[in-house]
Enzyme design. Sequence first.
Site, PDB file in Angstrom:
ATOM      1  CE1 TYR A 109      -3.859  -2.097   0.068  1.00 48.07           C
ATOM      2  CE2 TYR A 109      -2.474  -3.407   1.758  1.00 48.07           C
ATOM      3  CZ  TYR A 109      -3.651  -3.619   0.863  1.00 48.07           C
ATOM      4  OH  TYR A 109      -4.587  -4.468   0.641  1.00 48.07           O
ATOM      5  N   PRO A 122     -11.276  -0.601  -3.340  1.00 46.21           N
ATOM      6  CG  PRO A 122     -11.514  -2.466  -1.971  1.00 46.21           C
ATOM      7  CD  PRO A 122     -11.063  -1.203  -2.030  1.00 46.21           C
ATOM      8  CG  HIS A 344      -7.537  -2.715   0.329  1.00 42.76           C
ATOM      9  ND1 HIS A 344      -7.415  -3.243   1.203  1.00 42.76           N
ATOM     10  CD2 HIS A 344      -8.037  -3.443  -0.713  1.00 42.76           C
ATOM     11  CE1 HIS A 344      -8.003  -4.560   1.267  1.00 42.76           C
ATOM     12  NE2 HIS A 344      -8.195  -4.555  -0.058  1.00 42.76           N
ATOM     13  CB  THR A 466      -4.536 -11.199   2.490  1.00 43.84           C
ATOM     14  OG1 THR A 466      -3.480 -10.364   2.038  1.00 43.84           O
ATOM     15  CG2 THR A 466      -5.628 -10.246   2.740  1.00 43.84           C
ATOM     16  CB  SER A 555     -11.589 -10.718  -3.229  1.00 46.28           C
ATOM     17  OG  SER A 555     -11.450 -10.663  -1.950  1.00 46.28           O
TER      18      SER A 555
HETATM   19  C1  HC5 Z   1     -15.265  -4.649  -1.190  1.00 43.17           C
HETATM   20  C2  HC5 Z   1     -14.241  -5.640  -0.588  1.00 43.17           C
HETATM   21  C3  HC5 Z   1     -13.092  -5.783  -1.693  1.00 43.17           C
HETATM   22  C4  HC5 Z   1     -12.461  -6.913  -1.270  1.00 43.17           C
HETATM   23  C5  HC5 Z   1     -10.933  -6.505  -1.515  1.00 43.17           C
HETATM   24  C6  HC5 Z   1      -9.914  -7.289  -1.435  1.00 43.17           C
HETATM   25  O1  HC5 Z   1     -10.128  -8.635  -1.518  1.00 43.17           O
HETATM   26  O2  HC5 Z   1      -8.485  -7.064  -1.514  1.00 43.17           O
HETATM   27  C7  HC5 Z   1      -7.509  -7.895  -1.836  1.00 43.17           C
HETATM   28  C8  HC5 Z   1      -6.662  -7.645  -0.665  1.00 43.17           C
HETATM   29  C9  HC5 Z   1      -5.586  -8.794  -0.462  1.00 43.17           C
HETATM   30  O3  HC5 Z   1      -4.437  -8.713   0.418  1.00 43.17           O
HETATM   31  O4  HC5 Z   1      -5.710  -9.800  -1.228  1.00 43.17           O
HETATM   32  C10 HC5 Z   1      -6.578  -7.211  -3.003  1.00 43.17           C
HETATM   33  N1  HC5 Z   1      -7.244  -7.435  -4.227  1.00 43.17           N
HETATM   34  C11 HC5 Z   1      -8.534  -6.861  -4.513  1.00 43.17           C
HETATM   35  C12 HC5 Z   1      -6.380  -7.181  -5.440  1.00 43.17           C
HETATM   36  C13 HC5 Z   1      -7.707  -8.884  -4.691  1.00 43.17           C
END
Ligand code: HC5
Length: 627
Positions: A109, A122, A344, A466, A555
């Site tokens: 980030y 998002p 985020h 994550t 996701s």
């Molecule tokens: C509105 C909820 C959206 C979910 C956001 C999410 O899953 O972000 C992921 C975070 C992560 O560390 O996997 C990143 N991504 C959007 C690129 C899948």
Amino acid sequence: MLRLLSRSTTRGIVRVSQCTPTTMTRPPPGKMFSRQALLPRLPVPALDQTLDKYLKSVRPLLTDEEFNNTKQIVQEFSKNPGPKLQTLLEQRASQEENWLSEWWMKIAYLEFRSPVTVNVSPGIVFPRQSYRDKEGQIRFASMLIAGILDFKLMTDNQTLPVDHMGKNPLCMTQYYKILSACRTPGKKCDSWTCYPPNEPNAPKHIVVAHNNQFFAFDVYGSDGQPLSEAQIYRQLKNLVQDSEQVSPPVGILTTENRSTWAKAYTELAKDKENSISLDKIKHSICLICLDNKLPQDMSDERSVAARQMLHGGGSRLNSGNRWFDKTLQFVVGRDGICGLTYEHTSAEGPPVVMLLDHVVKYCSENKSSGSDSPSPVSPTKLRFNLSPNIQDMIATAGTQLDVLVDDVDLNVFVFQDYGKNFPKSQKMSPDSFLQNAIQLAYYRIHKEPAPHYETGTLRMFHLGRTDTIRTCSEASLEFCKAFDDGNIPKERKVELLRKAVQAHKGYTNEVIQGKGIDRHLLGLKLAAIKNGMNVPDLHMDMAYTLSTHFRMSTSQVPAHSDSVLVFGPVVPDGYGVCYNPQESQVHFGVSAFNITPETNSKNYIDMLRKTLLEMRDLFEGSLNSKL
Ligand code: HC5
């Protein structure tokens, strides 16, 4: 010890100075945090296991020759410098509350320079509301604010129940980081600030945006109680009347490349009045954006709403009516369209969805909130004095954003033929089933497997964020290859699907237990860099680059409400797929970039729908044949 990332707490502000992301210290043990001290610490997985799994995961993406080459590189790494880096990482893990979370906040980030708009933040579209005029918009916004404050009370008092996955309690700290938080641009690295509740300077105001103007609005009375909905309404009504003129879109600067925005920020903050306004926004609980309508093109209404939440529609529409640095921005549009966008850095989807489900339910129950609080204060306009230089920067930011907005190809759809119920009836994990459908739909369009990222939660660990679930596997590829092969009987296809589902399920279980490979490999690379060593060959190898060029970025974010979630792709030639699976339907948000004509969200949606139906047919056929 090597303390790369330090925290400074001044008068209750958790401030992350430039390049020093924070973790909050262990919060006090209210109900919400009653299990926090029991949470395990994130482990460092065993090196040989990660390397084995890594080789397995790249196999379907490589030719035999490429694979043999990568195998050799991995073998060498396992002798040197792998073990040394592993020791360094284990040392870090023994000293930090979480060896990963601060590195991750920075790498994923704060150091990332692309605009947060579309690329990081998002958007979520709430169920459509019944209001259809400006009066209704203001009334709904009042109810929404009351609902947010109602939720905030649960975090302030720490009465929010602890989230669980199965029997396991999850880390609750992200709930403290979605309200009263903000990102600030920096030259090379941004910073992030949060004002936790129950501190002397915890914010009492929200910021309302209308026609690109910003207002600080104190939402508590002099007794410290939230204003009633009727009081909020009266203030909002005046505020809207006072801001009928559209102002220059200073908020558009927050959609810029982060380093460009940092320059503009410094310039902007030189003016005393601007500096006060910037601080007021940073210090607020959240933003409420009262939007104008987006023009309806040929798209369906929900897809237009999704664009409104993701980017606002461009410089001439609602994108200037935002402050994209702010962690939470609720958008209340015209004609019943509402939702949110969030920055985020500090939190994953689930805490935000928990908040929105609460607020949506609160609004649907239409309960008029409590009694009036004494001495409400009128909102104050946040003034911005725009030098000619800043005006130029705003114009440039607008042009850049409009290019980005034009590049975004975003559509949403509800798959209504089944939801989690069908895979469950076949004793398959619903998510693993859907993930394989997503991979297969890509394969059928592009005739090759996609490097495929699914977000896996690490919230079973203290301060966990994550790791990556790599959906593409040898088993998924075998299933994809067989699916359209007329010579292969349905029973065999079902068998291959079950294997692919099992492979995904197994991988998922490993990830949530802290045994994923992507964050571990990242940690090993960072351990090398931080200790003045070269980036290992493993990380320079094309297999690493290729397998982390995630053409499918996905996701699963379940919500109780019929909300649609969207985010942009993470590579120019990929898709972003976010889905909210419910019992008998699934909401999908699908994005791609127009710059790559081969990827098209509508086309992908058509293929995904067809694929989901045909995957079910596969079973019904095989069941029938048994009858
Ligand atoms: C509105 C909820 C959206 C979910 C956001 C999410 O899953 O972000 C992921 C975070 C992560 O560390 O996997 C990143 N991504 C959007 C690129 C899948």
